[in-house]
Design an enzyme around this catalytic site. Structure first.
Site, PDB file in Angstrom:
ATOM      1  N   GLU A   1      52.723  21.774 -11.157  1.00 48.79           N
ATOM      2  CA  GLU A   1      52.593  20.837 -12.235  1.00 48.79           C
ATOM      3  C   GLU A   1      51.956  21.708 -13.399  1.00 48.79           C
ATOM      4  O   GLU A   1      51.627  22.812 -13.323  1.00 48.79           O
ATOM      5  CB  GLU A   1      51.485  19.860 -11.865  1.00 48.79           C
TER       6      GLU A   1
ATOM      7  N   LYS B   1      44.273  10.657  -8.896  1.00 54.09           N
ATOM      8  CA  LYS B   1      43.861  11.097 -10.336  1.00 54.09           C
ATOM      9  C   LYS B   1      42.341  10.947 -10.459  1.00 54.09           C
ATOM     10  O   LYS B   1      41.738  10.157 -10.971  1.00 54.09           O
ATOM     11  CB  LYS B   1      44.473  10.052 -11.405  1.00 54.09           C
TER      12      LYS B   1
ATOM     13  N   ARG C   1      48.293   2.925  -8.299  1.00 48.40           N
ATOM     14  CA  ARG C   1      47.711   4.325  -8.283  1.00 48.40           C
ATOM     15  C   ARG C   1      46.448   4.448  -8.059  1.00 48.40           C
ATOM     16  O   ARG C   1      45.568   5.213  -7.322  1.00 48.40           O
ATOM     17  CB  ARG C   1      48.534   5.306  -9.283  1.00 48.40           C
TER      18      ARG C   1
END
Length: 319
Positions: free
Chosen positions: A266, A230, A128
């Protein structure tokens, strides 16, 4: 609008069980560190840090060591080194300070009953970060270097890993554009570092149900933005909504999609699942939702145990 989200404890047990059985998450006993600016203090295997483990929450408790390495644009990260936890020096013109060129990850190490240590799917965090680095035009460590750095950090801070059942050692890998830059451009140098802190539950409610405030005035992410990586720039914008929600007595904020304001997306700090019987629904990762490692694990484990998992929009009435 107020939405009560019920915690699903059976899936949590399955998730922890899967992490304990994962061969790829085991930390070896060979403690081979790169050269350090100061020698590592030796602690016996059965020595714990002076911590009241029963009172542990989710807050920063600085540990002994952190891992750090650097590389220039167009080069690859090499082996880093462990040094005492402490401040880092940055140029005022660092890319991360001026243009938000930074990423972070979060994972945990657990102590087994026999004293062994486990990481939960660390290669997924490495993948990620590489995806996020590509989106943010940054150099990134290889998957092997990332996982090895995590293992070194855990072993150096072993006495801070809580006893079994008392929490975990939270690991925060950071990738920062630390080279100086004035015009809008990728930084010429990057720093990868990892620090650690013993933690317990993120929410003070623990395994009890959470009250989430459904936010209609602020968006967490927009289509074709960076909601699916992220990056550090995704998180400060949610603080206002989160602070307001907590003042109203809620645990956190649940965001709707920015396009229609009709679908759940989310929570500020995590993905969301809606469970009913043997059916579980979670929003699909369509570019605005972070592809969480816990999310992926819950989906895989739930399907293995006979749950139907739907990856689709979750409509919510807001009037």
């Amino acid at each position: 609008m107020i939405q009560r989200i019920v915690y699903f404890p059976s899936l949590r047990k399955l998730l922890l069980r899967a992490g304990s059985n994962s061969a790829s998450s085991k930390i070896g006993t060979n403690n081979c560190f790169a050269s350090q600016p100061s020698p590592l203090r030796s602690h016996s295997d059965d020595e714990y840090a002076d911590v009241d483990w029963d009172s542990l929450g989710f807050g920063l408790m600085t540990t002994d060591y952190m891992y750090i390495t650097k590389c220039c644009e167009g080069q690859n990260f090499g082996q880093g080194q462990l040094s005492r936890y402490g401040n880092i020096e940055l140029s005022p013109s660092a890319g991360v300070l001026n243009y938000g060129q930074g990423l972070f990850e979060g994972t945990k190490a657990y102590r087994k009953e026999n004293g062994g240590l486990l990481l939960f799917r660390p290669e997924e965090n490495a993948i990620r970060m590489k995806i996020g680095a590509e989106r943010m035009c940054m150099a990134s460590p290889s998957i092997d270097n990332f996982v090895d750095a995590l293992k070194q950090t855990v072993l150096a801070n072993k006495r801070w890993v809580p006893p079994p059942g008392k929490g975990s050692l939270y690991l925060r890998p950071l990738l920062l554009g630390t080279g100086p830059v004035l015009g809008l451009a990728p930084a010429p140098q990057y720093t990868f570092l990892i620090f650690a802190s013993p933690v317990r539950n993120y929410f003070k409610e623990g395994s009890a149900p959470l009250n989430l405030y459904v936010e209609e005035n602020f968006d967490r992410a927009s289509s074709r933005g960076t909601g699916n990586v992220k990056t550090i720039s995704n998180y400060a914008p949610v603080l206002m909504a989160q602070i307001q929600a907590k003042k109203r007595g809620f645990s956190d904020v649940l965001y709707l999609d920015s396009a229609t304001k009709k679908n759940l997306e989310e929570v500020s700090s995590c993905n969301i699942f809606i469970a009913k019987g043997k059916c579980i629904s979670t929003p699909a990762t369509n570019g605005t939702i972070l592809s969480g490692i816990t999310r992926k694990s819950v989906i895989e484990i739930a399907r293995d145990h006979g749950y139907q998992v739907l990856l689709s929009y979750i409509y919510v009435a807001t009037t």
